[in-house]
Design a protein around this motif. Structure first.
Motif, PDB file in Angstrom:
ATOM      1  N   ARG A 125      -9.021  -3.562  -0.774  1.00  0.00           N
ATOM      2  CA  ARG A 125      -8.915  -2.738  -1.979  1.00  0.00           C
ATOM      3  C   ARG A 125     -10.286  -2.176  -2.325  1.00  0.00           C
ATOM      4  O   ARG A 125     -11.277  -2.902  -2.322  1.00  0.00           O
ATOM      5  CB  ARG A 125      -8.404  -3.577  -3.154  1.00  0.00           C
ATOM      6  CG  ARG A 125      -8.019  -2.772  -4.388  1.00  0.00           C
ATOM      7  CD  ARG A 125      -7.937  -3.668  -5.621  1.00  0.00           C
ATOM      8  NE  ARG A 125      -9.234  -3.722  -6.309  1.00  0.00           N
ATOM      9  CZ  ARG A 125      -9.558  -4.658  -7.198  1.00  0.00           C
ATOM     10  NH1 ARG A 125      -8.729  -5.651  -7.462  1.00  0.00           N
ATOM     11  NH2 ARG A 125     -10.753  -4.625  -7.788  1.00  0.00           N
ATOM     12  N   ALA A 138      -3.602   7.070  -4.561  1.00  0.00           N
ATOM     13  CA  ALA A 138      -4.141   5.870  -5.207  1.00  0.00           C
ATOM     14  C   ALA A 138      -3.019   5.041  -5.808  1.00  0.00           C
ATOM     15  O   ALA A 138      -2.237   5.533  -6.623  1.00  0.00           O
ATOM     16  CB  ALA A 138      -5.159   6.246  -6.279  1.00  0.00           C
ATOM     17  N   GLN A 139      -2.947   3.779  -5.405  1.00  0.00           N
ATOM     18  CA  GLN A 139      -1.834   2.921  -5.813  1.00  0.00           C
ATOM     19  C   GLN A 139      -2.024   2.323  -7.198  1.00  0.00           C
ATOM     20  O   GLN A 139      -1.066   2.203  -7.960  1.00  0.00           O
ATOM     21  CB  GLN A 139      -1.649   1.772  -4.807  1.00  0.00           C
ATOM     22  CG  GLN A 139      -1.274   2.211  -3.406  1.00  0.00           C
ATOM     23  CD  GLN A 139      -2.506   2.476  -2.536  1.00  0.00           C
ATOM     24  OE1 GLN A 139      -3.622   2.620  -3.031  1.00  0.00           O
ATOM     25  NE2 GLN A 139      -2.304   2.527  -1.230  1.00  0.00           N
ATOM     26  N   THR A 146      -5.656   5.406   1.784  1.00  0.00           N
ATOM     27  CA  THR A 146      -4.575   4.829   0.975  1.00  0.00           C
ATOM     28  C   THR A 146      -3.262   4.673   1.740  1.00  0.00           C
ATOM     29  O   THR A 146      -2.329   4.069   1.215  1.00  0.00           O
ATOM     30  CB  THR A 146      -4.331   5.669  -0.288  1.00  0.00           C
ATOM     31  OG1 THR A 146      -3.999   7.014   0.089  1.00  0.00           O
ATOM     32  CG2 THR A 146      -5.557   5.685  -1.180  1.00  0.00           C
ATOM     33  N   LEU A 160      -6.293   1.691  -3.195  1.00  0.00           N
ATOM     34  CA  LEU A 160      -7.342   2.313  -3.997  1.00  0.00           C
ATOM     35  C   LEU A 160      -7.014   2.123  -5.472  1.00  0.00           C
ATOM     36  O   LEU A 160      -5.917   2.452  -5.924  1.00  0.00           O
ATOM     37  CB  LEU A 160      -7.448   3.808  -3.668  1.00  0.00           C
ATOM     38  CG  LEU A 160      -8.515   4.591  -4.442  1.00  0.00           C
ATOM     39  CD1 LEU A 160      -9.908   4.038  -4.164  1.00  0.00           C
ATOM     40  CD2 LEU A 160      -8.446   6.072  -4.089  1.00  0.00           C
ATOM     41  N   SER A 168       0.812  -1.219   0.000  1.00  0.00           N
ATOM     42  CA  SER A 168       0.000   0.000   0.000  1.00  0.00           C
ATOM     43  C   SER A 168       0.845   1.268   0.000  1.00  0.00           C
ATOM     44  O   SER A 168       0.324   2.360  -0.232  1.00  0.00           O
ATOM     45  CB  SER A 168      -0.940   0.008   1.214  1.00  0.00           C
ATOM     46  OG  SER A 168      -0.218  -0.169   2.421  1.00  0.00           O
TER      47      SER A 168
END
Length: 589
Positions: free
Chosen positions: A352, A404-405, A375, A380, A118
């Motif tokens: 997620r 946001a990954q 996050t 995300l 994350s």
């Protein structure tokens, strides 16, 4: 000129005046300074003082020069002394203009890879199996292979029952896209999973299957991937594993199936079951309902992806073999109810959440801080809105600035946004994982987090000098740009990043030259350099038509090697040209 100029003249076959491939003044000055001040150790001193290379990297460069190979004819000057005697001006120029010997960024993984997943941006594909548009193109393993070869670390597969209802096809449901068998995709994923990166590969499964087919898929995945498959030891995780801990492992992300109480009781009798309430609620986020106001993320119908628009159809809530559920490492869910509730952080488990690009825009307007807090621990995923049937993409910066990954992109798009994505993931050796900036991972004493909307001071200043370019004569036909004269090139240089940092500037146009020499410098003040990308494009000026494309690249600002560098250019799709490159200088203050 010496051998360097001779090689260039031999390649130049058109009947125009020979190009002036002379070293620019800064190169001449650097060569003279190195020779005057440091004698036989001049090249090593140049690498340390001007290029700011560390000793290990300087040794690598000197070894490469001594070994020939990409250095070609310039290897002879280092053979005279282990200390690297100063080369001639032409050889020095040849070395600096070689992207293999003198690249603009490092090709090695250098970031800490021991934090939870994350904490990283992950190179993510959307509908990875499609060969073209989202409506009627073929599904195939070919684009999956291409994505893996290009370093993508998240592959998406939409699973549907085949026509006989006895096996599984991969296709974009509700469209005219032709299917491909799941086994073909799984076998190709196994073969190419780690061809470009040894860091974990995530497969996101969009599940539209009945219980018996879910069990069948579990068997296929287990049999195909074998020891490569990571199976979590616990049904829930309170922290994701690190990329380092999952080297050369494949992990699964999908919505957990809906087991019934009877099924769980049966499993309890076999001492395999679990807590009914826990399993019933796990991975199930309350959907954004029709009564939610805009501030809570109410979405437009045309923004919905298959995963998010899927209603709770009873056929998806049947008993499912435990083998399928236990394969899931990253439990996915869809937003239901108020977005603020969906973004709550559970200290006991991680998950997620997926939002469309439009949902993200609305959510960041009212819940930006909640998204960033979410996050820091959870993942995300952002995906393109449903109206992008031509496989275009969106600006990823809003998602990145909110932590946001998994910013999912259509790899078939070949647009500006995809070029930004490709450039962003050239960072950290191109391994597909880029550590998020510290400011997105920290929470203040009163719960405050980074505010992307805040007016920020300039943190760093990037100075970019564009000296010259070359290589078009080798990579393009002699009449590609103009049938009657050499091309008229100009370069565009700028920044993609947060709004305050975005800008594009251009050089003057150099007429009738295959080797344009601009020798122009640009300055870019940056408020968030950690997320800034240097954009470089070359265009050929045409008075009567649209300007011709001559190459592009995007490079992460914080990854730029300082000093004088050879910058290879790419085509619109992101494929590197064999010869086209620019000579540039970077200074980050």
């Amino acid at each position: 000129m010496g051998s360097y100029a001779y090689r260039y003249c031999m390649c130049f076959t058109r009947k125009f005046r020979s190009p002036d491939a002379h070293p620019p003044p800064d190169v001449r000055a650097a060569h003279a300074a190195a020779g005057a001040a440091h004698g036989d150790d001049g090249l090593r001193r140049f690498l340390a003082d001007v290029q700011r290379e560390d000793p290990a990297e300087a040794d690598r460069v000197l070894a490469a020069l001594a070994g020939g190979g990409a250095a070609g004819g310039i290897a002879r000057f280092v053979g005279r002394s282990p200390a690297a005697a100063l080369p001639t001006l032409d050889d020095f120029f040849g070395f600096l203009f070689s992207p293999d010997l003198n690249p603009p960024i490092s090709n090695k993984v250098h970031q800490d890879m021991s934090a939870p997943i994350s904490h990283y941006y992950v190179f993510t594909g959307h509908n990875s199996y499609l060969t073209g548009n989202q409506l009627n193109s073929d599904s195939s393993d070919v684009p999956i292979i291409a994505a893996l070869q290009n370093g993508v670390r998240v592959i998406e597969l939409d699973m549907w029952p085949n026509s006989a209802k006895n096996c599984v096809d991969i296709l974009h449901g509700g469209t005219l896209t032709a299917p491909v068998e799941i086994m073909r995709c799984l076998k190709s994923i196994k073969e190419y999973a780690f061809c470009a990166s040894t860091y974990p590969l995530v497969i996101t499964l969009e599940d539209h299957l009945t219980a018996d087919l879910q069990a069948k898929v579990a068997g296929m995945i287990t049999e195909t991937f074998g020891d490569l498959l990571y199976v979590p030891s616990s049904d829930t995780l309170n922290e994701f594993p690190s990329p380092e801990a999952l080297m050369k492992r494949i992990i699964i992300s999908t919505k957990p199936p809906q087991e019934f109480r009877e099924f769980l009781k049966a499993q309890d009798n076999q001492k395999i079951g679990g807590n009914t309430d826990k399993l019933a609620e796990e991975g199930n986020l309350r959907r954004i309902d029709s009564n939610a106001d805009d501030s809570d993320g109410k979405d437009d119908p045309d923004d919905e992806d298959d995963e998010e628009s899927e209603e709770e159809d009873p056929k998806f809530q049947q008993d499912t073999a435990c083998e399928y559920r236990k394969l899931i490492t990253i439990h996915a869910g869809k937003p239901k109810g108020h977005l603020k509730d969906a973004l709550k952080v559970d200290p006991d488990k991680v998950r997620r959440l997926s939002l469309s690009e439009t949902q993200l825009t609305k959510a960041t307007a009212s819940h930006g801080a909640d998204i960033i807090r979410f996050t820091q621990k959870n993942i995300l995923r952002i995906y393109p809105k449903g109206t992008r049937i031509n496989s275009s993409n969106y600006d990823p910066m809003k998602a990145w600035t909110h932590g946001a990954q998994m910013v999912a992109f259509n790899m078939q798009g070949h647009d500006k946004s995809l070029r930004l994505m490709q450039g962003f993931f050239r960072a950290n050796g191109g391994c597909g994982y880029v550590k998020k900036p510290d400011f997105l991972l920290k929470t203040g004493p009163n719960g405050e987090v980074f505010d992307p909307k805040a007016s920020l001071p300039v943190k760093k200043t990037l100075k970019v000098k564009v000296y010259m370019g070359d290589g078009w004569r080798m990579d393009f036909s002699k009449t590609h740009f103009d049938a009657f004269s050499p091309p008229d090139f100009y370069a565009r240089v700028g920044i993609a990043g947060v709004r305050a940092d975005c800008v594009m500037k251009k050089t003057r146009t150099i007429e009738d030259q295959w080797v344009p020499v601009w020798d122009e410098e640009f300055t870019f003040p940056l408020t968030v350099p950690e997320l800034a990308l240097l954009r470089v494009e070359v265009q050929e000026y045409d008075m009567s038509e649209k300007h011709d494309f001559g190459g592009q690249t995007c490079l992460p600002v914080m990854e730029l090697k300082q000093g004088i560098r050879a910058v290879p250019l790419h085509d619109r799709k992101g494929n590197r040209y064999k010869s086209v490159r620019l000579l540039m200088r970077f200074e980050l203050i």
